[in-house]
Design an enzyme around this catalytic site. Structure first.
Site, mmCIF file in Angstrom:
data_model
loop_
_atom_site.group_PDB
_atom_site.id
_atom_site.type_symbol
_atom_site.label_atom_id
_atom_site.label_comp_id
_atom_site.label_asym_id
_atom_site.label_seq_id
_atom_site.Cartn_x
_atom_site.Cartn_y
_atom_site.Cartn_z
ATOM 1 C CE LYS A 483 -0.382 0.116 5.062
ATOM 2 N NZ LYS A 483 -1.284 0.190 6.209
ATOM 3 N NE ARG A 581 -6.445 1.488 11.293
ATOM 4 C CZ ARG A 581 -5.181 1.169 11.015
ATOM 5 N NH1 ARG A 581 -4.241 2.096 11.082
ATOM 6 N NH2 ARG A 581 -4.853 -0.064 10.689
ATOM 7 C CE1 TYR A 707 9.774 32.721 -1.191
ATOM 8 C CE2 TYR A 707 10.195 30.369 -0.867
ATOM 9 C CZ TYR A 707 9.820 31.425 -1.684
ATOM 10 O OH TYR A 707 9.491 31.194 -2.990
ATOM 11 C CG MET A 756 6.947 23.717 -4.409
ATOM 12 S SD MET A 756 5.784 24.472 -5.548
ATOM 13 C CE MET A 756 4.622 25.206 -4.398
#
Length: 809
Positions: A483, A581, A707, A756
């Site tokens: 998965k 769950r 940044y 990014m």
């Protein structure tokens, strides 16, 4: 040539049954998945993680008519044309045959052992000697009890010398290897941490490795390892190092520019300086090993200098890449001989994502009449759709092969022709000698992508799978979790390897993942976790088996099947024993059983639950309670259904710590990919995330980086920008120095915020250059801990835009 009769005289046996002709034996087989044409194969039914006796029928169907076995009660009547030799231990018989065959080789055999560098030294020595000698080398890393025997079987008098690796992981293994290899000359590379858990101490490990040289004439080794006292009396010791007593004395090692090093050595009153195209410590030691071997063999310092200058880094890994037009590219272009070609072809046919198979093959060294015949025979056995040959000496194959075959005189001719060759929906093996530079061909047909790559080591994945299998009884099935893009490692590429290694089940999180596997040739049973109504059509169309976890889903699926008049569709029932769950609660078993009894649309195949804290000793009492609750209610459900279900509850940590939870099947997840949350197994990391330096800037103290000016420099600094950011899955929490990467073995920290598509590193204190490779997670566990998460999250968040490169070998 060997016949069954001659082999019978070589190996110790208890009895035999021969029928028909005295077969000529060419190939030794042990794995039915790799048998193409079995008529001249002798099958050894090895007992390891899987019992080879269980595959005699499959081998017989593939044409094998000769078997070495140890199981006494084989029903030979169902194999009327088969010849059998019964022995006490099948592996011992195989090694006995390999030992006999090696002793027929009267030319020098060089045995190589050590913790690291064995394969590199073997490959470089082959490269250095090829101009003067025909060199046989054991293929890739065939250095185990089985691998050495198989490597020796291909040895013949066409070669002037042989290079054979010997690798061990625990005490007591080297004696068998030494008796097979019987090296005339021994090479010891180094002693390191590899397989340390198999030995009481480093000294024990060293002593075990030294057994390889018991009957050698001489041994070459670095004097910094205390191997000399462990060597037999009368054995010539030929060492290198910085000691006065060393035969080859290292006087100085200095860096030259960005990529070279100058190594100054003294030997027999002569001094010489060698320029070598490497700077890392491991490569320099491997080069010094090769240099010392050449000196021992009588080469002059001047001749060695010319040879070493031509050494190149080795890409010793068979790589699986994504190609253009929905193709898969297997790149194996660093060497070409019959043994490595067979390995590469086996890997080609392991891939099931495309029906069509193409081979691009270059000429190989020493192609004499005998080798020409063997190459033709090997290619005739392959079910290929197309063959592209490079090298005029391969012209003879064009008329002999029934497969459509095209010849190109030079690599340049093939490169020019590529624009007119339609490669679509196929798997392409590119296999060639270094001199032909077929990597240029591979590069042309591979898909272009982002320069940050995730390398997937399929050998490591296979090792981890076998490590967990070795813990399980033979009757316990294994379900592998693929998965979340196989925990970030890929989909069908990983599933292909698992299917080849005969796991029993695969599990995906979403139906779309299962559909992709089916579209790429995966035919194993696939369980889909937590499906909803929108994917029922996909489940049906692609034979995917859903987890049923609630009455809502069960009723909806029954109604869906009834409308299509489908019966006995396989499903898997999940019971909630404490995770809370998904799953049916224990008190719902009566109602669930009644609903299942009332319909013939579904047929439960398995019932399972999920352990909450199987890796934590603090919660062992709760884990024990979960197991008991599960067994109690499974029995209740089975009584209503009237048949036994496959039971499974053990996850990765459960496999390690809870043998009582093995039941009928276990589910192997993160451990398969090399993350050892329990710290008890010798697992190998499967995924390695790498990027490169785009630019380096010299900035003054007081400047800021990134940044919001968060990366404040408190000293004059060198700042490297690398090609990975949060869009690639590198979490923003790694900013401001939290993240650690590695450049040429040197640790560096992030500076400023993670962008990014890129981020910045402080490389002030290390040697770094633009375009250098950068290891993003030197320590995955440490990286996860640094941002308060788990390794799972780091792996599954690596973006799909990051190119996956798979290698094997």
């Amino acid at each position: 040539m060997y016949t069954l009769t001659s082999i019978l005289a070589i190996i110790d046996h208890q009895r035999y049954r021969f029928v028909g002709l005295d077969l000529e034996i060419v190939d030794l087989a042990y794995d039915t998945r790799k048998i193409r044409h079995g008529g001249q194969s002798l099958f050894f039914a090895l007992r390891s993680i899987r019992d080879g006796h269980q595959f005699i029928g499959e081998a017989y169907r593939k044409g094998v008519r000769a078997f070495v076995v140890s199981q006494a009660d084989i029903d030979t009547s169902i194999y009327p044309e088969a010849n059998f030799i019964w022995v006490e231990q099948v592996m011992a018989a195989l090694q006995q045959l390999a030992q006999y065959h090696r002793m027929q080789f009267k030319k020098p055999v060089i045995g190589i052992t050590g913790s690291n560098g064995k394969t590199v030294v073997k490959e470089w020595l082959t490269q250095l000697l090829l101009g003067d000698k025909r060199v046989y080398q054991s293929p890739k890393s065939y250095n185990s009890q089985l691998g050495v025997a198989l490597a020796l079987w291909n040895l013949n008098d066409d070669y002037d010398c042989a290079l054979i690796e010997a690798g061990i992981s625990q005490e007591g293994e080297m004696e068998n290897l030494a008796s097979m290899i019987r090296p005339d000359l021994g090479i010891f590379t180094n002693i390191g941490v590899a397989h340390a858990s198999g030995f009481p101490s480093k000294q024990h490990k060293l002593a075990e490795k030294a057994k390889l040289f018991a009957q050698a004439e001489a041994v070459i080794f670095p004097s910094r390892y205390p191997i000399a006292p462990l060597l037999p009396d009368g054995l010539l010791q030929f060492s290198f190092g910085d000691k006065e007593t060393d035969d080859v004395r290292i006087l100085q090692i200095e860096r030259e520019g960005r990529a070279h090093a100058a190594v100054r050595v003294a030997y027999q009153q002569e001094v010489a300086t060698f320029s070598i195209p490497f700077q890392d410590k491991a490569s320099i030691e491997n080069v010094l090993t090769c240099l010392t071997v050449l000196l021992y063999m009588g080469y002059s310092l001047e001749a060695i200098s010319q040879k070493l200058a031509l050494l190149r880094p080795l890409e010793m890994r068979l790589q699986l890449k994504t190609g253009k037009n929905n193709c898969s590219i297997i790149d194996d272009t660093y060497s070409n001989d019959l043994a490595s070609l067979q390995i590469a072809l086996d890997f080609l046919f392991q891939q099931q994502q495309h029906r069509k198979k193409t081979l691009i093959l270059s000429d190989m060294e020493g192609l004499d009449a005998k080798l020409r015949g063997k190459l033709l025979s090997l290619l005739q056995k392959q079910e290929l759709d197309r063959i592209l040959l490079v090298g005029e000496r391969l012209q003879y194959l064009v008329s002999e092969l029934t497969t459509p075959t095209q010849l190109y005189a030079q690599t340049e001719d093939l490169l020019f022709a590529l624009k007119d060759i339609a490669f679509t929906d196929e798997t392409i093996l590119v296999k060639g000698s270094r001199a032909y530079h077929l990597e240029d061909v591979s590069q042309q047909i591979a898909a272009k992508s982002h320069e940050t790559v995730l390398e997937i080591n399929l050998n490591a994945l296979e090792h981890n799978l076998q490590t967990f299998r070795s813990l399980l009884p033979a009757d316990v099935k294994l379900m592998a979790m693929v998965k979340a893009f196989s925990y970030g490692s890929g989909s069908y590429e990983v599933a292909n390897l698992l299917q080849f290694n005969k796991v029993d089940y695969l599990t995906v999180a979403f139906a779309d993942e299962g559909v992709e596997l089916r579209q790429h040739g995966i035919n194993l049973p696939i369980m889909v976790l937590s499906p909803d109504e929108q994917v029922f059509e996909s489940l049906l169309a692609h034979q995917l088996e859903p987890e049923i976890y609630s009455f809502r889903i069960l009723k909806s699926f029954i109604a869906f099947l009834e409308a299509r008049q489908i019966t006995d569709f396989p499903v898997h029932i999940k019971i909630d024993t404490g995770m809370h769950r998904l799953g049916f609660m224990p008190e719902e078993m009566e109602r669930l059983a009644g609903l299942l009894q009332a319909t013939d649309t579904v047929r439960p195949k398995s019932v399972f639950s999920h352990l909450v804290a199987s890796g934590s000793a603090a919660h062992d009492a709760f884990t024990e309670e979960q197991i008991q609750v599960f067994l109690q209610h499974v029995t209740q459900l089975e009584e209503h259904l009237g048949y036994r279900l496959v039971r499974h509850i053990a996850n990765t940590s459960g496999i390690v710590r809870w043998p009582s939870a093995y039941l009928d099947m276990v589910r192997l997840g993160i451990g398969l990919y090399g993350v050892d949350m329990d710290g008890q197994l010798d697992l190998e990391m499967v995924s390695t995330l790498k990027t490169t330096i785009t630019q380096i800037k010299a900035l003054k103290a007081g400047e800021t980086v990134g940044y919001d000016r968060k990366g404040v420099l408190y000293r004059d600094s060198r700042i490297a920008t690398v090609k990975i950011g949060y869009a690639d899955g590198y979490n923003r929490r790694f900013g401001q120095g939290v993240g650690k990467m590695m450049i040429a073995g040197q640790t560096v920290h992030t500076v400023g915020s993670i962008c990014m598509d890129m981020c910045m590193l402080d490389v002030t204190d290390v040697l770094a250059h633009e375009e250098d490779e950068v290891l993003v997670f030197p320590d995955l566990m440490q990286a996860a801990h640094a941002i308060g998460t788990i390794p799972y999250e780091l792996l599954v968040n690596i973006s799909s835009r990051v190119k996956r490169v798979y290698f094997y070998g």
